[in-house]
Scaffold this motif. Structure first.
Motif, PDB file in Angstrom:
ATOM      1  N   MET A   1       8.405  28.550  11.430  1.00  0.00           N
ATOM      2  CA  MET A   1       7.347  27.650  10.982  1.00  0.00           C
ATOM      3  C   MET A   1       7.034  26.667  12.093  1.00  0.00           C
ATOM      4  N   GLY A   2       5.776  26.363  12.247  1.00  0.00           N
ATOM      5  CA  GLY A   2       5.333  25.451  13.292  1.00  0.00           C
ATOM      6  C   GLY A   2       5.569  23.998  12.936  1.00  0.00           C
ATOM      7  N   LEU A   3       5.249  23.173  13.879  1.00  0.00           N
ATOM      8  CA  LEU A   3       5.540  21.738  13.781  1.00  0.00           C
ATOM      9  C   LEU A   3       4.460  20.927  13.082  1.00  0.00           C
ATOM     10  N   LEU A   4       3.220  21.325  13.138  1.00  0.00           N
ATOM     11  CA  LEU A   4       2.140  20.388  12.860  1.00  0.00           C
ATOM     12  C   LEU A   4       1.645  20.294  11.418  1.00  0.00           C
ATOM     13  N   ASP A   5       2.007  21.236  10.554  1.00  0.00           N
ATOM     14  CA  ASP A   5       1.551  21.209   9.168  1.00  0.00           C
ATOM     15  C   ASP A   5       2.668  20.756   8.227  1.00  0.00           C
ATOM     16  N   PHE A   6       2.283  19.991   7.204  1.00  0.00           N
ATOM     17  CA  PHE A   6       3.255  19.392   6.296  1.00  0.00           C
ATOM     18  C   PHE A   6       2.781  19.505   4.853  1.00  0.00           C
ATOM     19  N   VAL A   7       3.699  19.262   3.919  1.00  0.00           N
ATOM     20  CA  VAL A   7       3.394  19.303   2.492  1.00  0.00           C
ATOM     21  C   VAL A   7       2.962  17.896   2.062  1.00  0.00           C
ATOM     22  N   LYS A   8       1.764  17.783   1.526  1.00  0.00           N
ATOM     23  CA  LYS A   8       1.164  16.480   1.235  1.00  0.00           C
ATOM     24  C   LYS A   8       1.943  15.635   0.236  1.00  0.00           C
ATOM     25  N   ASP A   9       2.489  16.252  -0.797  1.00  0.00           N
ATOM     26  CA  ASP A   9       3.118  15.482  -1.869  1.00  0.00           C
ATOM     27  C   ASP A   9       4.620  15.307  -1.705  1.00  0.00           C
ATOM     28  N   ILE A  10       5.123  15.554  -0.514  1.00  0.00           N
ATOM     29  CA  ILE A  10       6.549  15.443  -0.223  1.00  0.00           C
ATOM     30  C   ILE A  10       6.738  14.385   0.862  1.00  0.00           C
ATOM     31  N   GLY A  11       7.805  13.627   0.772  1.00  0.00           N
ATOM     32  CA  GLY A  11       8.136  12.696   1.851  1.00  0.00           C
ATOM     33  C   GLY A  11       8.263  11.271   1.388  1.00  0.00           C
ATOM     34  N   SER A  12       8.526  10.422   2.348  1.00  0.00           N
ATOM     35  CA  SER A  12       8.665   8.992   2.088  1.00  0.00           C
ATOM     36  C   SER A  12       7.300   8.408   1.733  1.00  0.00           C
ATOM     37  N   LYS A  13       7.275   7.623   0.672  1.00  0.00           N
ATOM     38  CA  LYS A  13       6.025   6.966   0.283  1.00  0.00           C
ATOM     39  C   LYS A  13       5.938   5.642   1.033  1.00  0.00           C
ATOM     40  N   LEU A  14       5.066   5.609   2.036  1.00  0.00           N
ATOM     41  CA  LEU A  14       4.938   4.415   2.871  1.00  0.00           C
ATOM     42  C   LEU A  14       3.691   3.600   2.563  1.00  0.00           C
ATOM     43  N   PHE A  15       2.682   4.245   1.993  1.00  0.00           N
ATOM     44  CA  PHE A  15       1.430   3.533   1.768  1.00  0.00           C
ATOM     45  C   PHE A  15       0.849   3.884   0.405  1.00  0.00           C
ATOM     46  N   ASN A  16       0.062   2.948  -0.136  1.00  0.00           N
ATOM     47  CA  ASN A  16      -0.590   3.151  -1.422  1.00  0.00           C
ATOM     48  C   ASN A  16      -2.075   3.449  -1.274  1.00  0.00           C
ATOM     49  N   ARG A  17      -2.652   2.979  -0.164  1.00  0.00           N
ATOM     50  CA  ARG A  17      -4.084   3.165   0.073  1.00  0.00           C
ATOM     51  C   ARG A  17      -4.284   3.762   1.465  1.00  0.00           C
ATOM     52  N   ASP A  18      -5.302   4.611   1.582  1.00  0.00           N
ATOM     53  CA  ASP A  18      -5.573   5.249   2.871  1.00  0.00           C
ATOM     54  C   ASP A  18      -5.827   4.238   3.983  1.00  0.00           C
ATOM     55  N   ASP A  19      -6.437   3.093   3.640  1.00  0.00           N
ATOM     56  CA  ASP A  19      -6.764   2.121   4.682  1.00  0.00           C
ATOM     57  C   ASP A  19      -5.532   1.425   5.270  1.00  0.00           C
ATOM     58  N   GLU A  20      -4.377   1.574   4.649  1.00  0.00           N
ATOM     59  CA  GLU A  20      -3.154   0.989   5.200  1.00  0.00           C
ATOM     60  C   GLU A  20      -2.232   2.043   5.826  1.00  0.00           C
ATOM     61  N   ALA A  21      -2.614   3.313   5.727  1.00  0.00           N
ATOM     62  CA  ALA A  21      -1.754   4.411   6.177  1.00  0.00           C
ATOM     63  C   ALA A  21      -1.407   4.323   7.663  1.00  0.00           C
ATOM     64  N   ALA A  22      -2.396   4.141   8.523  1.00  0.00           N
ATOM     65  CA  ALA A  22      -2.146   4.134   9.969  1.00  0.00           C
ATOM     66  C   ALA A  22      -1.152   3.040  10.358  1.00  0.00           C
ATOM     67  N   ASP A  23      -1.337   1.839   9.813  1.00  0.00           N
ATOM     68  CA  ASP A  23      -0.420   0.731  10.136  1.00  0.00           C
ATOM     69  C   ASP A  23       0.991   1.014   9.632  1.00  0.00           C
ATOM     70  N   LYS A  24       1.113   1.545   8.423  1.00  0.00           N
ATOM     71  CA  LYS A  24       2.438   1.828   7.845  1.00  0.00           C
ATOM     72  C   LYS A  24       3.141   2.949   8.613  1.00  0.00           C
ATOM     73  N   ILE A  25       2.416   3.976   9.008  1.00  0.00           N
ATOM     74  CA  ILE A  25       3.016   5.066   9.777  1.00  0.00           C
ATOM     75  C   ILE A  25       3.418   4.576  11.163  1.00  0.00           C
ATOM     76  N   THR A  26       2.603   3.727  11.773  1.00  0.00           N
ATOM     77  CA  THR A  26       2.957   3.135  13.070  1.00  0.00           C
ATOM     78  C   THR A  26       4.247   2.340  12.951  1.00  0.00           C
ATOM     79  N   GLU A  27       4.351   1.488  11.946  1.00  0.00           N
ATOM     80  CA  GLU A  27       5.569   0.697  11.718  1.00  0.00           C
ATOM     81  C   GLU A  27       6.779   1.605  11.515  1.00  0.00           C
ATOM     82  N   HIS A  28       6.600   2.666  10.751  1.00  0.00           N
ATOM     83  CA  HIS A  28       7.674   3.615  10.460  1.00  0.00           C
ATOM     84  C   HIS A  28       8.190   4.272  11.750  1.00  0.00           C
ATOM     85  N   ILE A  29       7.292   4.721  12.586  1.00  0.00           N
ATOM     86  CA  ILE A  29       7.711   5.365  13.844  1.00  0.00           C
ATOM     87  C   ILE A  29       8.350   4.349  14.782  1.00  0.00           C
ATOM     88  N   MET A  30       7.758   3.181  14.907  1.00  0.00           N
ATOM     89  CA  MET A  30       8.280   2.177  15.846  1.00  0.00           C
ATOM     90  C   MET A  30       9.626   1.611  15.394  1.00  0.00           C
TER      91      MET A  30
END
Length: 156
Positions: A1-30
């Protein structure tokens, strides 16, 4: 299986709204930065784009997994400059999916020991898998179905 595709409904819930997703994912990685500098993250309709620089393909792989193992993410598009790949004359895509790493999606009933038995024929090698995924797996006893991890295939 490749690296780039993921299951949408699985994983850590980091954000509630799409407009906060980028900031929350950035914080998570950093928070566990695997070695990415100048990180930029965008999110639209389940797709995350990662922009940045790193010295190693491993750091880029880990950043992709960290972003992808977030609930609501279906795909990660890495636009990361990988210095070691460029100096070896490789493109980023081949560096992200090298022959010495396989990507594995955890199934129901899996443990790191079972996965180690499958890949290394030694259940006690589970620690090797855990170490390769520290940014994604915080506790070797807490993995979940649908989570994508790296399996290092090179000699130990």
């Amino acid at each position: 299986m490749g690296l780039l595709d993921f299951v949408k409904d699985i994983g850590s819930k980091l954000f509630n709204r799409d407009d906060e997703a980028a900031d929350k994912i950035t914080e998570h990685i950093m928070a566990s930065n695997p070695g990415i500098s100048d990180l930029g993250v965008t999110y639209k309709d389940g797709e995350v784009t990662l922009i940045g620089k790193t010295d190693s393909a491993e750091a880029a792989q880990k950043a992709v997994l960290m972003a992808g193992n977030v609930k609501g993410v279906t795909k990660v598009v890495p636009k990361i400059d990988i210095i070691e790949a460029a100096s070896a004359g490789k493109d980023a895509a081949s560096a992200l999916e090298p022959s010495n790493v396989e990507y594995y999606v955890i199934a129901s009933g899996d443990t790191l020991s079972k996965i180690a038995q499958k890949y290394y024929h030694d259940a006690n090698q589970y620690q090797r898998i855990f170490e390769a995924n520290r940014e994604v797996i915080k506790d070797p006893d807490l993995i979940y179905p649908g989570q994508k991890i790296r399996i290092p295939l090179n000699a130990n």
